[in-house]
Design a protein around this motif. Structure first.
Motif, mmCIF file in Angstrom:
data_model
loop_
_atom_site.group_PDB
_atom_site.id
_atom_site.type_symbol
_atom_site.label_atom_id
_atom_site.label_comp_id
_atom_site.label_asym_id
_atom_site.label_seq_id
_atom_site.Cartn_x
_atom_site.Cartn_y
_atom_site.Cartn_z
ATOM 1 N N GLU A 38 -3.745 8.217 -2.870
ATOM 2 C CA GLU A 38 -2.597 8.041 -3.753
ATOM 3 C C GLU A 38 -2.661 9.004 -4.936
ATOM 4 N N ALA A 39 -3.875 9.309 -5.396
ATOM 5 C CA ALA A 39 -4.055 10.229 -6.527
ATOM 6 C C ALA A 39 -3.950 11.689 -6.103
ATOM 7 N N ARG A 98 -14.351 -2.252 -1.034
ATOM 8 C CA ARG A 98 -14.412 -1.186 -2.033
ATOM 9 C C ARG A 98 -14.147 0.176 -1.397
ATOM 10 N N TRP A 116 -3.508 11.550 3.294
ATOM 11 C CA TRP A 116 -3.843 10.392 4.115
ATOM 12 C C TRP A 116 -3.978 10.781 5.586
ATOM 13 N N LEU A 125 0.828 -1.193 0.000
ATOM 14 C CA LEU A 125 0.000 0.000 0.000
ATOM 15 C C LEU A 125 0.865 1.246 0.000
ATOM 16 N N VAL A 151 -7.749 4.496 -0.366
ATOM 17 C CA VAL A 151 -6.324 4.372 -0.695
ATOM 18 C C VAL A 151 -6.039 4.983 -2.067
ATOM 19 N N ALA A 152 -6.877 4.655 -3.062
ATOM 20 C CA ALA A 152 -6.668 5.176 -4.421
ATOM 21 C C ALA A 152 -6.804 6.694 -4.476
ATOM 22 N N ALA A 153 -7.799 7.229 -3.782
ATOM 23 C CA ALA A 153 -7.996 8.681 -3.796
ATOM 24 C C ALA A 153 -6.829 9.396 -3.128
ATOM 25 N N GLY A 175 -10.429 0.402 -0.713
ATOM 26 C CA GLY A 175 -9.678 0.657 -1.945
ATOM 27 C C GLY A 175 -9.879 2.068 -2.475
ATOM 28 N N LEU A 176 -11.094 2.572 -2.365
ATOM 29 C CA LEU A 176 -11.385 3.920 -2.826
ATOM 30 C C LEU A 176 -10.589 4.948 -2.029
#
Length: 104
Positions: A41-42, A31, A47, A3, A37-39, A34-35
Motif C-alpha cells: 500500500e505504501a 504480522r 502487489w 484491504l 499489505v502495508a508495504a 500486515g507487513l
C-alpha cells in the motif's frame, strides 16, 4: 477491514481461511500478512510482484507452511541490495524496551 489489495480466494496464493475469515496459526503470521499489505500500500513493491513470488514459493515447496512461503516471498520482494538483512541486524542488536525510534 477492507484491504487495499486484491486477495485471491481461488488461486495458489489464496491465504488460509475459516468461514471466510483469514486464519493465522501464530502471531507472526498475522504480522507478516500486515507487513506485506502495508508495504504494498505504501508503494514499496507492487502487489502483483509479491503475488508472483508467493506462487513460485508455494510451487517450489508445496509441503511448507503457507505463511512461511508468504514471509519468504516478502523477503524476496524487499531484498534490495541487502537492505533487509542490514536493517534486521540493526534492529536485532537493540536492547529490550527500546523507544521505537530509529537512528541511522
Amino acid at each position: 477491514m477492507t484491504l487495499p489489495v486484491r486477495l485471491d480466494v481461488d488461486s495458489p496464493a489464496a491465504p488460509p481461511r475459516s468461514n471466510g475469515e483469514l486464519v493465522f496459526a501464530e502471531p507472526w503470521e498475522g504480522r507478516a500478512f500486515g507487513l506485506a499489505v502495508a508495504a504494498s500500500e505504501a508503494g514499496v513493491f507492487a502487489w502483483e510482484d509479491f503475488r508472483r513470488a508467493l506462487i513460485a514459493r508455494i510451487a517450489a515447496r508445496p509441503e511448507a507452511r503457507y505463511y512461511l512461503c508468504w514471509f519468504e516471498a516478502l523477503e524476496q520482494v524487499l531484498a534490495v541490495e541487502g537492505q533487509v538483512r542490514e536493517r534486521a541486524a540493526l534492529l536485532a542488536g537493540r536492547p529490550a524496551g527500546h523507544d521505537h525510534t530509529m537512528e541511522r
